[in-house]
Design an enzyme around this catalytic site. Structure first.
Site, PDB file in Angstrom:
ATOM      1  N   HIS A 183       0.847  -1.201   0.000  1.00  0.00           N
ATOM      2  CA  HIS A 183       0.000   0.000   0.000  1.00  0.00           C
ATOM      3  C   HIS A 183       0.883   1.252   0.000  1.00  0.00           C
ATOM      4  O   HIS A 183       0.574   2.246  -0.654  1.00  0.00           O
ATOM      5  CB  HIS A 183      -0.897   0.034   1.250  1.00  0.00           C
ATOM      6  CG  HIS A 183      -1.950  -1.041   1.282  1.00  0.00           C
ATOM      7  ND1 HIS A 183      -2.187  -1.825   2.382  1.00  0.00           N
ATOM      8  CD2 HIS A 183      -2.855  -1.430   0.346  1.00  0.00           C
ATOM      9  CE1 HIS A 183      -3.190  -2.662   2.132  1.00  0.00           C
ATOM     10  NE2 HIS A 183      -3.607  -2.452   0.900  1.00  0.00           N
ATOM     11  N   LYS A 223     -17.223  -6.583   6.591  1.00  0.00           N
ATOM     12  CA  LYS A 223     -15.985  -7.271   6.178  1.00  0.00           C
ATOM     13  C   LYS A 223     -15.253  -7.899   7.365  1.00  0.00           C
ATOM     14  O   LYS A 223     -14.202  -8.502   7.191  1.00  0.00           O
ATOM     15  CB  LYS A 223     -15.055  -6.272   5.480  1.00  0.00           C
ATOM     16  CG  LYS A 223     -15.367  -6.070   3.996  1.00  0.00           C
ATOM     17  CD  LYS A 223     -14.169  -5.533   3.244  1.00  0.00           C
ATOM     18  CE  LYS A 223     -14.256  -5.878   1.766  1.00  0.00           C
ATOM     19  NZ  LYS A 223     -13.004  -5.570   1.057  1.00  0.00           N
ATOM     20  N   ARG A 242      -2.086  -5.885  -8.661  1.00  0.00           N
ATOM     21  CA  ARG A 242      -1.035  -6.875  -8.441  1.00  0.00           C
ATOM     22  C   ARG A 242      -1.105  -7.984  -9.490  1.00  0.00           C
ATOM     23  O   ARG A 242      -0.226  -8.146 -10.298  1.00  0.00           O
ATOM     24  CB  ARG A 242      -1.172  -7.513  -7.043  1.00  0.00           C
ATOM     25  CG  ARG A 242      -0.778  -6.616  -5.912  1.00  0.00           C
ATOM     26  CD  ARG A 242      -1.367  -7.058  -4.616  1.00  0.00           C
ATOM     27  NE  ARG A 242      -2.824  -6.974  -4.662  1.00  0.00           N
ATOM     28  CZ  ARG A 242      -3.624  -7.182  -3.660  1.00  0.00           C
ATOM     29  NH1 ARG A 242      -3.136  -7.559  -2.504  1.00  0.00           N
ATOM     30  NH2 ARG A 242      -4.924  -7.050  -3.788  1.00  0.00           N
ATOM     31  N   SER A 268      -3.034  -7.663   2.688  1.00  0.00           N
ATOM     32  CA  SER A 268      -3.337  -7.587   4.123  1.00  0.00           C
ATOM     33  C   SER A 268      -3.688  -8.984   4.648  1.00  0.00           C
ATOM     34  O   SER A 268      -3.341  -9.334   5.775  1.00  0.00           O
ATOM     35  CB  SER A 268      -4.517  -6.648   4.370  1.00  0.00           C
ATOM     36  OG  SER A 268      -4.228  -5.357   3.917  1.00  0.00           O
TER      37      SER A 268
END
Ligand code: ADP
Length: 163
Positions: free
Chosen positions: A17, A41, A93, A131
């Site tokens: 990030h 989430k 990515r 993450s």
């Protein structure tokens, strides 16, 4: 003034990030790192903790002159327009990111076609990093050194070890 919003869960904010944020800070006059406030989430870190970690990163990386933290809970385009942003910033990515981002981009354009999304390719040495990886590694006692900014490493490690 060119203003961008870099939205995400940032649960927690990683070195990947940070790569994106540094690149964005070079191109935009102001960048808002916006933490998604979505209890659905089931995040590990609270919104307040994520904001605090991002503030620490901004300060440690010397980005405080044009990078700021924020939170949003509704539509991203509404948040972007509330801070007068012309651009949304995202990172890419792998191919699966592209498919996901492609859909979100279409939705955001539909909602507000004055806001454009721009993408930064991940640094190849961090293209595996998410993450979720960090949480998985930390929970099982693996080293997260080099995966998260050093200023937050201790806090993240301690929290994940207790999970
Ligand atoms: P979200 O839940 O919105 O995908 P994330 O916190 O997982 O939030 O990611 C925020 C943004 O940062 C996304 O655009 C994601 O593709 C990008 N990103 C995540 N990890 C990396 C990385 N290692 N390198 C570059 N971009 C990344």
């Amino acid at each position: 003034m060119r203003i961008g919003v870099y939205p995400g869960s940032f649960d927690p904010f990683t070195i990947g990030h940070l790569d994106v944020l540094k690149s964005a800070a070079e191109l935009f006059d102001k960048v808002y790192v916006a933490v998604l406030n979505n209890a659905g989430k089931s995040p590990v870190f609270s919104v307040e903790e994520r904001v605090k970690m991002i503030d620490r990163v901004i300060e440690t990386a010397g980005l405080e002159s044009n990078c700021f933290s924020g939170t949003f809970g509704g539509l991203l385009v509404d948040y972007a327009s509330s801070v007068s942003a012309s651009h949304i910033i995202r990172g890419l990515r792998v191919v699966t990111d592209f498919e996901y981002e492609f859909q979100i981009d279409a939705v955001n354009r539909h909602l507000m076609d004055t806001i454009t999304t721009v993408y930064f390719m991940a640094n190849p040495s961090h293209s595996f990093l998410s993450s979720s990886n960090v949480k998985e590694i930390g929970r099982y006692g693996g080293s997260i050194e080099g995966l998260v900014p050093p200023c937050n490493e201790h806090f993240i490690r301690e929290r994940l070890a207790r999970q």
